[in-house]
Design a protein around this motif. Sequence first.
Motif, PDB file in Angstrom:
ATOM      1  N   ASP A  40       0.857  -1.185   0.000  1.00  0.00           N
ATOM      2  CA  ASP A  40       0.000   0.000   0.000  1.00  0.00           C
ATOM      3  C   ASP A  40       0.892   1.234   0.000  1.00  0.00           C
ATOM      4  OD1 ASP A  40      -2.341   1.445  -0.106  1.00  0.00           O
ATOM      5  OD2 ASP A  40      -2.889   1.145   1.990  1.00  0.00           O
ATOM      6  N   GLY A  41       0.336   2.313  -0.455  1.00  0.00           N
ATOM      7  CA  GLY A  41       1.033   3.579  -0.454  1.00  0.00           C
ATOM      8  C   GLY A  41       0.035   4.709  -0.570  1.00  0.00           C
ATOM      9  N   GLY A  42       0.451   5.876  -0.166  1.00  0.00           N
ATOM     10  CA  GLY A  42      -0.431   7.034  -0.263  1.00  0.00           C
ATOM     11  C   GLY A  42       0.298   8.280   0.165  1.00  0.00           C
ATOM     12  N   CYS A  43      -0.384   9.402   0.018  1.00  0.00           N
ATOM     13  CA  CYS A  43       0.182  10.649   0.510  1.00  0.00           C
ATOM     14  C   CYS A  43      -0.926  11.574   0.965  1.00  0.00           C
ATOM     15  CB  CYS A  43       1.114  11.303  -0.507  1.00  0.00           C
ATOM     16  SG  CYS A  43       0.459  11.621  -2.108  1.00  0.00           S
ATOM     17  N   VAL A  57       5.226 -14.960  -7.019  1.00  0.00           N
ATOM     18  CA  VAL A  57       4.722 -13.894  -6.155  1.00  0.00           C
ATOM     19  C   VAL A  57       3.224 -13.703  -6.346  1.00  0.00           C
ATOM     20  CG1 VAL A  57       4.878 -11.428  -5.590  1.00  0.00           C
ATOM     21  CG2 VAL A  57       6.941 -12.690  -6.283  1.00  0.00           C
ATOM     22  N   GLU A  58       2.491 -13.794  -5.248  1.00  0.00           N
ATOM     23  CA  GLU A  58       1.096 -13.363  -5.208  1.00  0.00           C
ATOM     24  C   GLU A  58       1.123 -11.974  -4.595  1.00  0.00           C
ATOM     25  OE1 GLU A  58      -1.825 -15.774  -3.238  1.00  0.00           O
ATOM     26  OE2 GLU A  58      -1.159 -17.581  -4.280  1.00  0.00           O
ATOM     27  N   LEU A  59       0.786 -10.972  -5.387  1.00  0.00           N
ATOM     28  CA  LEU A  59       0.849  -9.590  -4.947  1.00  0.00           C
ATOM     29  C   LEU A  59      -0.559  -9.050  -4.776  1.00  0.00           C
ATOM     30  CD1 LEU A  59       2.568  -6.976  -4.494  1.00  0.00           C
ATOM     31  CD2 LEU A  59       2.136  -6.498  -6.897  1.00  0.00           C
ATOM     32  N   TYR A  60      -0.847  -8.502  -3.606  1.00  0.00           N
ATOM     33  CA  TYR A  60      -2.161  -7.943  -3.310  1.00  0.00           C
ATOM     34  C   TYR A  60      -2.020  -6.445  -3.062  1.00  0.00           C
ATOM     35  CZ  TYR A  60      -3.582 -12.771  -2.812  1.00  0.00           C
ATOM     36  OH  TYR A  60      -3.831 -14.090  -3.063  1.00  0.00           O
ATOM     37  N   THR A  61      -2.847  -5.667  -3.752  1.00  0.00           N
ATOM     38  CA  THR A  61      -2.819  -4.213  -3.623  1.00  0.00           C
ATOM     39  C   THR A  61      -4.230  -3.670  -3.702  1.00  0.00           C
ATOM     40  OG1 THR A  61      -2.026  -2.153  -4.639  1.00  0.00           O
ATOM     41  CG2 THR A  61      -2.397  -4.009  -6.118  1.00  0.00           C
ATOM     42  N   ASP A  62      -4.456  -2.508  -3.084  1.00  0.00           N
ATOM     43  CA  ASP A  62      -5.763  -1.853  -3.219  1.00  0.00           C
ATOM     44  C   ASP A  62      -5.730  -0.785  -4.313  1.00  0.00           C
ATOM     45  OD1 ASP A  62      -4.389   0.238  -2.007  1.00  0.00           O
ATOM     46  OD2 ASP A  62      -5.522   0.144  -0.136  1.00  0.00           O
ATOM     47  N   SER A  63      -4.684  -0.807  -5.145  1.00  0.00           N
ATOM     48  CA  SER A  63      -4.549   0.143  -6.243  1.00  0.00           C
ATOM     49  C   SER A  63      -4.891  -0.543  -7.568  1.00  0.00           C
ATOM     50  CB  SER A  63      -3.119   0.690  -6.301  1.00  0.00           C
ATOM     51  OG  SER A  63      -2.924   1.406  -7.504  1.00  0.00           O
ATOM     52  N   GLU A  64      -6.038  -0.195  -8.120  1.00  0.00           N
ATOM     53  CA  GLU A  64      -6.405  -0.734  -9.434  1.00  0.00           C
ATOM     54  C   GLU A  64      -5.416  -0.248 -10.491  1.00  0.00           C
ATOM     55  OE1 GLU A  64     -10.709  -1.236 -10.470  1.00  0.00           O
ATOM     56  OE2 GLU A  64     -10.935   0.111  -8.742  1.00  0.00           O
ATOM     57  N   TYR A  65      -4.963   0.997 -10.368  1.00  0.00           N
ATOM     58  CA  TYR A  65      -3.971   1.562 -11.288  1.00  0.00           C
ATOM     59  C   TYR A  65      -2.732   0.665 -11.347  1.00  0.00           C
ATOM     60  CZ  TYR A  65      -0.136   4.810 -12.576  1.00  0.00           C
ATOM     61  OH  TYR A  65       0.976   5.403 -13.135  1.00  0.00           O
ATOM     62  N   LEU A  66      -2.240   0.275 -10.201  1.00  0.00           N
ATOM     63  CA  LEU A  66      -1.040  -0.542 -10.125  1.00  0.00           C
ATOM     64  C   LEU A  66      -1.278  -1.936 -10.684  1.00  0.00           C
ATOM     65  CD1 LEU A  66       1.880  -0.901  -9.199  1.00  0.00           C
ATOM     66  CD2 LEU A  66       0.992  -1.484  -6.949  1.00  0.00           C
ATOM     67  N   CYS A  96      -0.843 -10.274  -9.869  1.00  0.00           N
ATOM     68  CA  CYS A  96      -1.336  -9.171  -9.050  1.00  0.00           C
ATOM     69  C   CYS A  96      -2.835  -9.317  -8.849  1.00  0.00           C
ATOM     70  CB  CYS A  96      -1.017  -7.839  -9.739  1.00  0.00           C
ATOM     71  SG  CYS A  96      -1.395  -6.402  -8.724  1.00  0.00           S
ATOM     72  N   TYR A  97      -3.282  -9.088  -7.625  1.00  0.00           N
ATOM     73  CA  TYR A  97      -4.695  -9.179  -7.277  1.00  0.00           C
ATOM     74  C   TYR A  97      -5.118  -7.894  -6.583  1.00  0.00           C
ATOM     75  CZ  TYR A  97      -3.747 -14.109  -8.060  1.00  0.00           C
ATOM     76  OH  TYR A  97      -3.350 -15.292  -8.613  1.00  0.00           O
ATOM     77  N   TRP A  98      -6.248  -7.348  -6.999  1.00  0.00           N
ATOM     78  CA  TRP A  98      -6.784  -6.147  -6.382  1.00  0.00           C
ATOM     79  C   TRP A  98      -7.640  -6.542  -5.184  1.00  0.00           C
ATOM     80  CZ3 TRP A  98     -11.876  -4.381  -5.720  1.00  0.00           C
ATOM     81  CH2 TRP A  98     -11.971  -3.078  -5.223  1.00  0.00           C
ATOM     82  N   VAL A  99      -7.448  -5.828  -4.070  1.00  0.00           N
ATOM     83  CA  VAL A  99      -8.298  -5.985  -2.888  1.00  0.00           C
ATOM     84  C   VAL A  99      -8.878  -4.619  -2.552  1.00  0.00           C
ATOM     85  CG1 VAL A  99      -7.040  -7.955  -1.929  1.00  0.00           C
ATOM     86  CG2 VAL A  99      -6.381  -5.654  -1.259  1.00  0.00           C
ATOM     87  N   LYS A 100     -10.079  -4.615  -2.039  1.00  0.00           N
ATOM     88  CA  LYS A 100     -10.702  -3.363  -1.643  1.00  0.00           C
ATOM     89  C   LYS A 100      -9.998  -2.819  -0.407  1.00  0.00           C
ATOM     90  CE  LYS A 100     -14.993  -1.188  -0.482  1.00  0.00           C
ATOM     91  NZ  LYS A 100     -16.338  -1.007  -0.898  1.00  0.00           N
ATOM     92  N   ASP A 126      -3.622  -7.803   6.148  1.00  0.00           N
ATOM     93  CA  ASP A 126      -2.321  -7.335   5.676  1.00  0.00           C
ATOM     94  C   ASP A 126      -2.423  -6.011   4.925  1.00  0.00           C
ATOM     95  OD1 ASP A 126      -0.917  -9.367   6.888  1.00  0.00           O
ATOM     96  OD2 ASP A 126      -0.806 -10.618   5.098  1.00  0.00           O
ATOM     97  N   ASN A 127      -3.515  -5.791   4.209  1.00  0.00           N
ATOM     98  CA  ASN A 127      -3.712  -4.495   3.555  1.00  0.00           C
ATOM     99  C   ASN A 127      -3.865  -3.395   4.607  1.00  0.00           C
ATOM    100  OD1 ASN A 127      -6.032  -2.428   2.396  1.00  0.00           O
ATOM    101  ND2 ASN A 127      -4.407  -2.894   0.936  1.00  0.00           N
ATOM    102  N   GLU A 128      -4.600  -3.680   5.656  1.00  0.00           N
ATOM    103  CA  GLU A 128      -4.777  -2.703   6.732  1.00  0.00           C
ATOM    104  C   GLU A 128      -3.441  -2.415   7.430  1.00  0.00           C
ATOM    105  OE1 GLU A 128      -7.562  -1.016   7.453  1.00  0.00           O
ATOM    106  OE2 GLU A 128      -8.828  -2.088   6.038  1.00  0.00           O
TER     107      GLU A 128
END
Length: 159
Positions: free
Chosen positions: A9-12, A64-73, A115-119, A126-128
Amino acid sequence: MKKVIIHTDGGCEPNPGPGGWAAVIRYNSEVQEISGGEENTTNNRMEMTAVIKALEALHEPHEVELYTDSEYLCKGMMEWLPMWKAKGRLQKGSVKNADLWQRIDELMSRHLVKCYWVKGHAGNTDNERCDKLAYEEIKKIYKQKGQTPPPPIQMRLIS
């Protein structure tokens, strides 16, 4: 090939502004957490940096199973990147964040990545955790500047 599960995850705050990124890397029963920040960046660059740092942490090829909440990524990695490469767009610089996309492409060539998108903010543990670690990095930047950081996004959504 060894299998690893990565959440990122990432943000600003604000966007653009001070940013943080984080990753939780799971291999068997081992868990590694990594995070960092930048003083002036964007949400997308922090999302991408989290993936770069996580893949750089793998010292040999992995599945690698990659989970992100970024649809862009996720769409960028799985759909757009192969198209951009085929058309030579990364080298022409016609893609935003081309420097980071090029690095992601290099790292993906070493690993078998899905890559898998998670809300986001929906209870994925793990996203939290990544969200919290990234926000802690943002707070560090504000504190170094002698400023009060804004509340985390989930607090702003509730109020």
